[in-house]
Design a protein around this motif. Structure first.
Motif, short mmCIF file in Angstrom:
data_model
loop_
_atom_site.label_atom_id
_atom_site.label_comp_id
_atom_site.label_asym_id
_atom_site.label_seq_id
_atom_site.Cartn_x
_atom_site.Cartn_y
_atom_site.Cartn_z
N LYS A 34 -6.62 0.64 -5.97
CA LYS A 34 -6.71 0.07 -4.64
C LYS A 34 -5.33 0.09 -3.99
CE LYS A 34 -7.95 -4.18 -2.18
NZ LYS A 34 -8.39 -5.60 -2.31
N GLN A 45 -1.63 12.40 0.04
CA GLN A 45 -1.57 13.42 1.08
C GLN A 45 -0.84 14.62 0.49
OE1 GLN A 45 -2.57 13.90 4.29
NE2 GLN A 45 -3.82 12.05 4.14
N SER A 84 0.84 -1.19 0.00
CA SER A 84 0.00 0.00 0.00
C SER A 84 0.88 1.24 0.00
CB SER A 84 -0.91 0.01 1.23
OG SER A 84 -1.79 -1.10 1.21
N THR A 104 1.11 5.61 0.13
CA THR A 104 0.59 6.95 0.30
C THR A 104 1.57 7.90 -0.39
OG1 THR A 104 -0.55 6.51 2.38
CG2 THR A 104 0.01 8.81 1.91
N GLU A 148 -2.32 15.88 -7.38
CA GLU A 148 -3.10 14.68 -7.03
C GLU A 148 -3.84 14.12 -8.24
OE1 GLU A 148 -6.57 13.22 -3.88
OE2 GLU A 148 -6.00 15.34 -3.97
N ASP A 167 -3.29 6.07 -1.87
CA ASP A 167 -3.95 7.30 -1.47
C ASP A 167 -2.96 8.46 -1.52
OD1 ASP A 167 -2.40 6.88 0.77
OD2 ASP A 167 -4.06 6.74 2.17
N GLY A 208 -2.87 13.87 7.19
CA GLY A 208 -3.51 12.59 7.47
C GLY A 208 -3.29 12.12 8.90
N LYS A 222 -6.69 6.14 -9.91
CA LYS A 222 -7.49 5.63 -8.79
C LYS A 222 -7.25 4.13 -8.71
CE LYS A 222 -9.37 9.66 -8.07
NZ LYS A 222 -9.02 10.47 -6.87
#
Length: 301
Positions: free
Chosen positions: A50, A55, A33, A35, A43, A53, A61, A48
């Protein structure tokens, strides 16, 4: 093998940049994963997906969520006039230390810092008794940021690994660095003026560079600085002639003088990276040039 194992969560500063985006994809493909932290307006450049994400570069965050590896790629003024802006480069040093402090807050056990082969050029010039010049501000700041963050990381118990990038190129690059500059000229049917090309160089396709960083996050040795390249350095003229064979471009070698320091093959040695992490180059230079040339011809710029 380090005791850390495969990370589950990573942070990538500058993750919307040329190399950053490819590193993010590489980590996601390894089911890590990610960030991304970057300028807020960037951004929209991220897909998009899975496990991904975003910041803003001023973290907003949850700092209670724990991460494993922090990749610090963000750096302003890495090309062009920004390289000689001492104030901008000093700000990069401060932001590197802030990134390390954030890594500590997020519980990261590893901090990966992106260095540059230009640091070796400045070091070689200093050994030769040459005074630094304005464009050295970039490399000097990289060295300072790497040393300071390494010292603080040791104090805080964080594994610190540096990847000293040689010359990365590939699909998605929009810059005024060498490969893009000569391709700009070739697309216009021009013959760009070049040095004699006797200085030692190495090039690495961007997906391989991203794989190297990912490998360092898993298996890099604390305190080490690894050279990220193909491991097969040769004179610049040889590289450019190979690129010309692929693209049909031409160059005027010897038209402009070379005023820098020519590094040695040892300065481009990737053996430690290969031995410690298992990294190997997968994309031959000619194949990478072909991919980039085709992408540009499709009007993707």
């Amino acid at each position: 093998m380090t005791p850390y194992g495969k990370p589950e969560r990573a942070v990538v500063t500058g993750g919307c940049g040329f190399l950053g985006q490819v590193l993010v994809r590489t980590l996601l493909e390894k089911e890590i994963s990610v960030t991304v932290t970057d300028l807020p307006e960037k951004e929209k450049t991220l897909p998009k997906r899975k496990g991904l994400d975003f910041q803003p570069n001023v973290w907003q965050g949850d700092t209670e969520r724990k991460y494993d590896v922090f990749y610090h790629l963000a750096w302003a003024g890495s090309a062009g006039e920004g390289r000689k802006d001492g104030f901008l480069q000093a700000e990069n040093i401060r932001q590197t230390l802030e990134a390390l402090a954030l890594a500590k807050k997020l519980g990261c056990h590893t901090f990966i810092f992106a260095g540059s082969i230009m640091e070796a050029e400045v070091e070689a010039a200093q050994k030769a008794g040459l005074s630094p010049k304005g464009t050295d501000c970039y490399a000097l700041a990289k060295t300072a940021a790497g040393n300071l963050s390494r010292a603080l990381a040791k104090e805080w118990g964080i594994r610190h690994v540096t990847g000293r990038i040689t010359n990365t190129f590939g699909v998605g690059e929009k810059s005024d660095r060498l490969i893009c500059r000569v391709m700009d000229a070739w697309e216009k049917g021009e013959m760009p003026p070049l040095t004699a090309g006797e200085q030692m160089y190495d090039f690495l396709y961007v997906t391989d560079a991203a794989r190297a960083f990912a490998a360092m996050g898993e298996k890099g040795i604390d305190g080490k600085t690894y050279i990220i390249g193909s491991g097969k350095p040769r004179p610049l003229q040889n590289w450019l002639e190979e690129a010309m064979e692929v693209t049909g471009g031409k160059g005027d070698f010897g038209k402009i003088p070379f005023t820098g320091i020519s590094l040695t093959e040892q300065d481009f040695d990737t053996k430690e990276l290969e031995q410690d992490t298992g990294f190997c180059c997968r994309v031959p230079f000619a194949e990478g040039i072909g991919r980039l040339w085709h992408w540009r011809k499709e009007g993707r710029l």
